[in-house]
Write a protein that holds these residues in place. Sequence first.
Motif, PDB file in Angstrom:
ATOM      1  N   ASN A  52       2.703  10.028   1.218  1.00 16.65           N
ATOM      2  CA  ASN A  52       2.177   8.670   1.137  1.00 16.65           C
ATOM      3  C   ASN A  52       0.788   8.619   1.770  1.00 16.65           C
ATOM      4  OD1 ASN A  52       4.808   7.829   0.249  1.00 16.65           O
ATOM      5  ND2 ASN A  52       5.437   7.781   2.410  1.00 16.65           N
ATOM      6  N   GLN A  54      -3.208   6.078   2.109  1.00 14.05           N
ATOM      7  CA  GLN A  54      -4.085   4.987   1.720  1.00 14.05           C
ATOM      8  C   GLN A  54      -5.437   5.560   1.316  1.00 14.05           C
ATOM      9  OE1 GLN A  54      -3.391   2.603   5.480  1.00 14.05           O
ATOM     10  NE2 GLN A  54      -3.713   0.906   4.062  1.00 14.05           N
ATOM     11  N   ARG A  64      -7.228   5.642  -9.594  1.00 16.98           N
ATOM     12  CA  ARG A  64      -6.324   6.714  -9.983  1.00 16.98           C
ATOM     13  C   ARG A  64      -6.321   7.799  -8.911  1.00 16.98           C
ATOM     14  NH1 ARG A  64      -2.319   6.798 -13.272  1.00 16.98           N
ATOM     15  NH2 ARG A  64      -3.601   5.727 -14.840  1.00 16.98           N
ATOM     16  N   VAL A  65      -5.130   8.135  -8.388  1.00 19.17           N
ATOM     17  CA  VAL A  65      -4.947   9.238  -7.441  1.00 19.17           C
ATOM     18  C   VAL A  65      -4.272  10.371  -8.190  1.00 19.17           C
ATOM     19  CG1 VAL A  65      -3.932   9.991  -5.260  1.00 19.17           C
ATOM     20  CG2 VAL A  65      -4.674   7.613  -5.534  1.00 19.17           C
ATOM     21  N   ALA A  84      -0.844   8.670  -9.367  1.00 17.47           N
ATOM     22  CA  ALA A  84      -0.446   7.308  -8.998  1.00 17.47           C
ATOM     23  C   ALA A  84      -1.670   6.410  -9.022  1.00 17.47           C
ATOM     24  CB  ALA A  84       0.196   7.293  -7.616  1.00 17.47           C
ATOM     25  N   LEU A  85      -1.438   5.104  -9.064  1.00 20.24           N
ATOM     26  CA  LEU A  85      -2.489   4.109  -8.897  1.00 20.24           C
ATOM     27  C   LEU A  85      -2.367   3.489  -7.510  1.00 20.24           C
ATOM     28  CD1 LEU A  85      -2.449   2.224 -12.333  1.00 20.24           C
ATOM     29  CD2 LEU A  85      -4.174   3.843 -11.522  1.00 20.24           C
ATOM     30  N   THR A  86      -3.507   3.213  -6.879  1.00 20.29           N
ATOM     31  CA  THR A  86      -3.468   2.606  -5.552  1.00 20.29           C
ATOM     32  C   THR A  86      -3.047   1.147  -5.644  1.00 20.29           C
ATOM     33  OG1 THR A  86      -5.828   2.061  -5.662  1.00 20.29           O
ATOM     34  CG2 THR A  86      -5.227   4.151  -4.658  1.00 20.29           C
ATOM     35  N   SER A  91      -2.765   1.645  -0.926  1.00 17.47           N
ATOM     36  CA  SER A  91      -1.751   2.669  -0.677  1.00 17.47           C
ATOM     37  C   SER A  91      -1.359   3.407  -1.945  1.00 17.47           C
ATOM     38  CB  SER A  91      -0.507   2.020  -0.056  1.00 17.47           C
ATOM     39  OG  SER A  91       0.060   1.085  -0.951  1.00 17.47           O
ATOM     40  N   TYR A  92      -0.780   4.579  -1.772  1.00 19.83           N
ATOM     41  CA  TYR A  92      -0.296   5.382  -2.897  1.00 19.83           C
ATOM     42  C   TYR A  92       0.898   6.200  -2.430  1.00 19.83           C
ATOM     43  CZ  TYR A  92      -2.402   9.423  -0.606  1.00 19.83           C
ATOM     44  OH  TYR A  92      -2.702  10.397   0.297  1.00 19.83           O
ATOM     45  N   THR A  93       1.690   6.669  -3.370  1.00 26.92           N
ATOM     46  CA  THR A  93       2.801   7.582  -3.102  1.00 26.92           C
ATOM     47  C   THR A  93       2.854   8.607  -4.212  1.00 26.92           C
ATOM     48  OG1 THR A  93       4.119   5.908  -1.943  1.00 26.92           O
ATOM     49  CG2 THR A  93       5.293   7.814  -2.809  1.00 26.92           C
ATOM     50  N   VAL A 107      -9.448  10.851  -5.931  1.00 31.42           N
ATOM     51  CA  VAL A 107      -9.391   9.428  -6.249  1.00 31.42           C
ATOM     52  C   VAL A 107     -10.607   9.096  -7.102  1.00 31.42           C
ATOM     53  CG1 VAL A 107      -9.341   7.085  -5.340  1.00 31.42           C
ATOM     54  CG2 VAL A 107      -8.188   8.938  -4.098  1.00 31.42           C
TER      55      VAL A 107
END
Length: 797
Positions: A52, A54, A64-65, A84-86, A91-93, A107
């Motif tokens: 996880n 930020q 986009r992460v 993942a998208l923030t 935040s992201y996971t 990112v």
Amino acid sequence: MEKNKKYQSLLPVLLTSLFVGLLSACGGGAGNTGSSGNTSTVAIKTDGRQFNGQVAKGRIVGARVQAYALDKAGNKSANVFSSALTGDDGSYTITVPDGVNSFMLEVASAPGATMYDEVTQADLPFPADLKLRSVVKQGSNPESVYWGSVTPLTELIVQVAENAGSLTPANIDKARAGVQALLGFDPQRVSIIHTTADTSSNSYVDEKIQGLSLTAISYLAFNKAFSCNDPLQGARVACVVKKIANAGKLDGNTFNLSEDVRAAMRAALEQVATDESLNKSGKNSVAGIGAFLSASLPSPAPEADNIIATKQLFSSLRNNLYAVTNSQNSGGLDLRLNAVKADFENATAPLNKDLLIWSKTIADGIDQYNKYTSGQSRETTVTGLFYGPAPLWRGYQNIGNLGDCSAMRDPLNVASTPAQAKGMECRFSRLALPGTFKYSYKYQVEWVELIDRIWLEPVANDSSRFNYKSELVKQKAVFAWNEEKNDFIRRPANPADTVIIDAYSGNAFTGQISFAMQARNLYALVVQGTMPPRSDGNGQLTSDYEKWDIHAGRTGLPDGSFRYDFTGEFISYVKSNMNSRLSLDKGSYATVDLDYKGNLQKNGVKEFNLAITGEAGNSKVHGELKLGNASTDKNGVSYQPNRLDFVGTVSNSLGLSSAAELFNGKLTVERFGYGSFDSAKPESASNFVRKSVAASGVIQVPGRPPLKLNLNGSNDAFGSNSLIAQYDDGSNVINAQMSESLTKQKIVRVSSTSGVSFDVFGSNLVADILKDGAKVGWLDMKAGRISYTDGSFETIK
């Protein structure tokens, strides 16, 4: 002005707090990450562990992460293993497959992605050409759930490693070590806060420093730093981020940051810290904080073996703290720091007199005496401090150091004609004794005070000299309101209310005062002789007498203010033995504003700069002391300097054959929000003063290499305390922070730039020790033991 001995006692408090903070921290912990040893890639699995974090340069939403595995050579895999998208808070996971221990987070913009900008306080479109990255290296058997942020500061780590050749484990380790040393914290392991948010005051101190650093980037972009001139703020932010991220490089075991980038970031950091529209964290000072202070820092490749690297961290803490706390027989640092504190607290502090007020009043008194005796003025009395129509009945905080001089017929009676004036008496209110203040409904205030009283008598056939006799008296002071003059006027002293304090000598203290005139104005003053003893805040004597050899000059400035220059020395004695010595070297001065009568205004001290050499007991201080940024409290009653800077050295010879240097560097004490503080009321959540104490320099610990340190302690909100510190002993760079508040549990966080870390939360007695996100041991404070995953253990002490 505040009492000088308070300034002198700040040094050991500052220095000791570093070691107290680290010693407390050494009693437990678990938390930060660092670097690791071997890495390898394996087939990607669908299951794995959770990661996880930020993303921010301000808060980045909807970006986009993407995560890519890295092989041992630092090559990025062709395929993304997680994406993942923030979220709304940045935040992201992602899920990290088993066997992937080194990976890169990237990112980048996505449709509708926004980036919060602290200076404009607007959500801007996330720039299409901005990419933020972070390289994650975790040891074998990493934690099943882990956390990591992505910011321009982590992008700096990535580009430093890339500029060294590639993202190999060694380059990543060294890049991260250098950036951690540059910042004083690990940017990959610190949660993100925004300093423009009201809630930022309740965050941890390393989060505040990181938040201020990100705000500083926005500030530089807004001001078009580094030739980033695009009309859009978002594009300028992207430009500044790229300039900073590409400004670092590795040179062997040293990390270097371009000086223009370092200086710009430090200046911006200091600026945004003081701007309360950009900074609501309460952390209004970055003095003593290492972020962007140095352009060249150590970045050695850390020990690959996790347990050996961990033992190196505790060895550094143990060796340095042991040298501080257990070398008492040879004049250990703790004893010597305490000795410095005791020496100067027990010493007489001549500046307690407030030399400026003393010199101003005597100079004005001689001026007025000459004018009166020559028939140029009918006024017999001059006051050294304007106390005007201020409401004295609110308290006597502003009464100390009032001074006045009168042309006298004899020591008890004011002259009524110039021919009667045989001398001059000057009085200086040293302090009002606690508990003696009274106020009557007839606009009269009174209290019992200690007064320095001096009788000056012209030397026969010498118009430029006065002989003097001085004494210390305890006397009731009475001020009554005078309707005609619209002012409080001191009533003549009643001899029955006066007690002379003889102290050691049994006689009046004597000497001579010389002066020089330019036209009709006195511009130079020399005092040579003995003076009464010093006293503490309760009126208790701390010496028997003093010797003064002081030279003061007065110069009018173009803006109408005056500059007073000082040189000379004060020596205090106890039973004929020197107790302390304070020398004022060339360059000591004060500048003041005067009212229309030529009196020093109540709040007229603009600047105070002292070049001092002080000796007391076994201790010696040499350097430059500056006081400034003075203001009144909310009621206008108490006027105090809000910033003190000392640059110089402190030495002590306790237990040694000769004096040894303890500290060489800069100390800063600051106070914020004093104008909103009501000094007549107790401190509360709505009535308190934020304070900050800081040190940057070198501590000499007996038996250890010099410790380079940066330290800042503060109370950024009511009921909160924080300490952030860094030291470099030549083999390890250790970062530490402690934060506590009324609403968040206390945390102590310690990490080395080699990637070892531990955090202590609240009153926990057992805490994990991590190396690169993998557990290598745990601390048991109750048992006093460090246990390692290989079955070995060692004691904390």
